[in-house]
Motif scaffolding. Structure first.
Motif, short mmCIF file in Angstrom:
data_model
loop_
_atom_site.label_atom_id
_atom_site.label_comp_id
_atom_site.label_asym_id
_atom_site.label_seq_id
_atom_site.Cartn_x
_atom_site.Cartn_y
_atom_site.Cartn_z
N PHE A 135 -57.05 -16.10 35.15
CA PHE A 135 -57.22 -16.16 33.69
C PHE A 135 -55.85 -16.12 33.02
CE2 PHE A 135 -57.14 -11.69 34.81
CZ PHE A 135 -56.36 -11.10 33.82
N TYR A 136 -55.79 -16.60 31.78
CA TYR A 136 -54.53 -16.53 31.03
C TYR A 136 -54.40 -15.14 30.42
CZ TYR A 136 -53.57 -21.50 31.36
OH TYR A 136 -53.27 -22.75 31.83
N ASN A 137 -53.26 -14.52 30.72
CA ASN A 137 -53.02 -13.16 30.24
C ASN A 137 -52.77 -13.08 28.75
OD1 ASN A 137 -53.22 -10.87 31.79
ND2 ASN A 137 -51.51 -11.49 33.09
N SER A 138 -52.17 -14.14 28.20
CA SER A 138 -51.84 -14.06 26.77
C SER A 138 -52.06 -15.42 26.13
CB SER A 138 -50.38 -13.64 26.62
OG SER A 138 -49.57 -14.57 27.32
N GLU A 139 -52.02 -15.45 24.83
CA GLU A 139 -52.28 -16.67 24.06
C GLU A 139 -51.41 -17.84 24.54
OE1 GLU A 139 -54.60 -17.99 22.10
OE2 GLU A 139 -55.48 -16.00 22.27
N HIS A 140 -50.11 -17.58 24.64
CA HIS A 140 -49.18 -18.72 24.79
C HIS A 140 -48.58 -18.84 26.17
CE1 HIS A 140 -49.70 -19.29 20.57
NE2 HIS A 140 -49.34 -18.05 20.35
N ALA A 141 -48.45 -17.72 26.88
CA ALA A 141 -47.75 -17.77 28.16
C ALA A 141 -48.60 -18.47 29.21
CB ALA A 141 -47.40 -16.36 28.62
N GLU A 142 -48.48 -19.78 29.27
CA GLU A 142 -49.26 -20.54 30.26
C GLU A 142 -48.81 -20.14 31.68
OE1 GLU A 142 -51.57 -23.54 28.80
OE2 GLU A 142 -51.44 -21.63 27.79
N GLN A 143 -47.61 -19.60 31.80
CA GLN A 143 -47.11 -19.19 33.11
C GLN A 143 -47.80 -17.91 33.56
OE1 GLN A 143 -45.06 -19.91 30.51
NE2 GLN A 143 -44.58 -21.95 31.28
N ASN A 144 -48.22 -17.12 32.59
CA ASN A 144 -48.65 -15.77 32.92
C ASN A 144 -50.13 -15.73 33.29
OD1 ASN A 144 -48.85 -13.06 33.20
ND2 ASN A 144 -48.24 -12.56 31.11
N ILE A 145 -50.41 -15.95 34.58
CA ILE A 145 -51.81 -16.02 35.01
C ILE A 145 -52.19 -14.77 35.78
CG2 ILE A 145 -53.44 -17.30 36.45
CD1 ILE A 145 -51.84 -19.82 35.71
N GLY A 146 -53.18 -14.06 35.26
CA GLY A 146 -53.68 -12.87 35.94
C GLY A 146 -54.86 -13.21 36.84
N LEU A 147 -55.25 -12.25 37.67
CA LEU A 147 -56.41 -12.44 38.54
C LEU A 147 -57.34 -11.25 38.42
CD1 LEU A 147 -54.70 -13.47 41.94
CD2 LEU A 147 -55.74 -15.01 40.27
N ILE A 148 -58.64 -11.53 38.36
CA ILE A 148 -59.63 -10.47 38.61
C ILE A 148 -60.51 -10.98 39.74
CG2 ILE A 148 -59.77 -9.34 36.34
CD1 ILE A 148 -62.16 -11.24 35.72
N GLY A 149 -61.26 -10.09 40.35
CA GLY A 149 -62.11 -10.57 41.44
C GLY A 149 -62.74 -9.45 42.23
N GLN A 150 -63.29 -9.82 43.36
CA GLN A 150 -63.98 -8.89 44.24
C GLN A 150 -63.75 -9.33 45.67
OE1 GLN A 150 -66.48 -6.15 43.50
NE2 GLN A 150 -65.05 -6.21 41.80
N THR A 151 -63.95 -8.40 46.60
CA THR A 151 -63.83 -8.75 48.02
C THR A 151 -65.18 -8.55 48.69
OG1 THR A 151 -61.54 -8.01 47.97
CG2 THR A 151 -62.54 -8.26 50.13
N LEU A 152 -65.53 -9.52 49.52
CA LEU A 152 -66.79 -9.45 50.27
C LEU A 152 -66.46 -9.04 51.69
CD1 LEU A 152 -69.83 -10.09 50.60
CD2 LEU A 152 -69.17 -12.43 51.12
N HIS A 153 -67.11 -8.00 52.18
CA HIS A 153 -66.80 -7.58 53.56
C HIS A 153 -67.79 -8.04 54.60
CE1 HIS A 153 -63.05 -5.66 52.77
NE2 HIS A 153 -63.60 -5.01 51.75
N LYS A 154 -69.06 -8.08 54.26
CA LYS A 154 -70.03 -8.51 55.28
C LYS A 154 -70.58 -9.87 54.89
CE LYS A 154 -71.57 -4.11 57.17
NZ LYS A 154 -70.91 -3.15 56.28
N PHE A 155 -69.90 -10.90 55.31
CA PHE A 155 -70.26 -12.23 54.85
C PHE A 155 -71.66 -12.62 55.28
CE2 PHE A 155 -70.48 -16.79 54.65
CZ PHE A 155 -69.80 -17.06 53.48
N ASP A 156 -72.09 -12.13 56.46
CA ASP A 156 -73.40 -12.58 56.94
C ASP A 156 -74.55 -11.73 56.42
OD1 ASP A 156 -72.55 -10.44 58.38
OD2 ASP A 156 -72.71 -11.40 60.35
N SER A 157 -74.25 -10.77 55.52
CA SER A 157 -75.33 -9.95 54.94
C SER A 157 -75.78 -10.52 53.60
CB SER A 157 -74.84 -8.51 54.73
OG SER A 157 -75.62 -7.87 53.74
N LEU A 158 -77.04 -10.94 53.56
CA LEU A 158 -77.62 -11.49 52.32
C LEU A 158 -77.54 -10.46 51.20
CD1 LEU A 158 -79.24 -13.57 50.70
CD2 LEU A 158 -81.32 -12.66 51.72
N HIS A 159 -77.89 -9.23 51.52
CA HIS A 159 -77.88 -8.14 50.53
C HIS A 159 -76.48 -8.00 49.91
CE1 HIS A 159 -78.71 -4.30 48.64
NE2 HIS A 159 -77.73 -3.74 49.32
N GLU A 160 -75.45 -7.96 50.76
CA GLU A 160 -74.08 -7.81 50.25
C GLU A 160 -73.67 -8.99 49.38
OE1 GLU A 160 -72.06 -5.23 50.34
OE2 GLU A 160 -73.54 -4.10 51.49
#
Length: 357
Positions: free
Chosen positions: A193-218
């Motif tokens: 995502f863009y961190n600020s209005e104008h700084a196109e360079q300034n790209i932040g990240l949010i997210g999640q990590t999946l640990h059990k890929f083969d688990s439907l529930h997870e």
């Protein structure tokens, strides 16, 4: 009521079904075309939240595909393993699109005609569960229930078609590399995502990590957390959408972090791999990490058809539709940067172990 068949359709309905199948096939060419199709649809119908979620997760699918031909993983995986992993990712990405996109086009057509056409869903082999959900959405307009139901539907479909496929079990899910992948947490789902209005360079990240890929529930719980990250805060939603609008998906990780990745190979050929990532920066004077565009990494694949069966056989699954009001912490940058550093160490360790004495 028996299952609906093509022969029960009127001429106009048959024509519509054909149009939808054709459109879906065109857009299902590869990860880049699918990912773009989701975003285009979201821009036309922003009430369909899953279209944005699917777009962002599909971008990650593309990055995972090109990683297999990128500088880090080509040093860790044999070519046969790269191919197996790619087939696995591509099949899942394609099947989900093939299942969900006709649902979207049918909704779009229903909006146009101002009447629900969801009775046609069985023609596309969509689960009976979704027919109920779409009718509910048409009546009550609850974007959350529709989005999470789509998460459940796509992940359950994936479970039946791909995860439980004995070939993938043998070649991918049970391999030591896949277990290693878990250890290295290559299953980060990143939302730039863009961190600020104008700084196109300034790209932040949010997210999640999946640990059990083969688990439907997870995977369903992961989908719910990712949904919260995108849609709980209007401000964050706008920043992610702004980034997605300005950066078409190409498959290279340069799309979000050009300071770390490049889609051109910068390293000198034949040189042993040296560590160059520190705190999410490339050390001065070092080449950036090669991360190719999808078009250069992999050819388009012709697939065999999916098996036709409905995954839905248990009503208790609807418990997943309950809203959790937890605030999901999307902080992922440090964890992701540590993973990249771990991969560098793994490359150096592997080269040291296999160096001819």
């Amino acid at each position: 009521m028996g299952a609906m068949k093509e022969t029960d359709l009127t001429k106009a309905e048959k024509k519509l079904v054909q149009q939808i199948l054709t459109q879906t096939k065109i857009k299902n060419e590869n990860n880049v075309t699918r990912t773009q199709a989701y975003f285009d649809f979201y821009q036309r119908h922003p009430e369909i939240h899953w279209a944005l979620l699917g777009h962002m997760v599909s971008r990650n699918g593309g990055w995972n595909m090109t990683d297999l031909k990128g500088e880090l993983l080509t040093n860790l995986l044999a070519e046969k393993e790269q191919q197996s992993f790619f087939s696995f990712l591509e099949r899942g990405n394609r099947l989900i699109f093939q299942d969900v996109y006709p649902q979207f086009l049918l909704y779009e057509e229903s909006k146009k005609r101002k009447r629900p056409l969801f009775y046609l869903l069985p023609i596309f082999h969509v689960s009976t569960f979704m027919e109920t959900i779409w009718s509910h959405f048409w009546q009550y307009r609850n974007p959350y229930i529709l989005a999470i139901a789509l998460v459940m539907n796509e992940q359950s479909y994936l479970q039946k078609q791909v995860i439980e496929n004995h070939l993938f079990q043998k070649k991918v899910l049970n391999t030591i590399e896949f277990k290693l992948q878990d250890f290295l947490s290559l299953n980060h789902i990143l939302f730039p995502f863009y961190n600020s209005e104008h700084a196109e360079q300034n790209i932040g990240l949010i997210g999640q990590t999946l640990h059990k890929f083969d688990s439907l529930h997870e995977r369903i719980l992961l989908g719910k957390r990712l949904y919260s990250l995108l849609f709980h805060k209007k401000d964050m939603l706008n920043k992610v959408v702004r980034w997605a609008m300005s950066q078409p998906h190409t498959g290279t990780r340069k799309d979000y972090w050009p300071h770390l990745f490049n889609d051109v190979y910068e390293s000198a050929p034949g040189q042993p791999y040296k560590r160059r990532i520190k705190d999410c920066q490339i050390q001065q004077g070092s080449p950036r990490i090669y991360s190719p565009r999808l078009a250069y990494a992999w050819k388009n694949v012709t697939h065999t058809e999916a098996d036709i069966e409905d995954w839905f056989d248990d009503w208790t699954i609807i418990d997943y539709l309950n809203k959790q009001e937890e605030d999901v912490n999307g902080e992922i940058t440090d964890e992701y940067c540590q993973t990249l550093e771990k991969m560098e160490l793994a490359i150096i360790a592997k080269k040291a172990i296999f160096r001819p004495q």
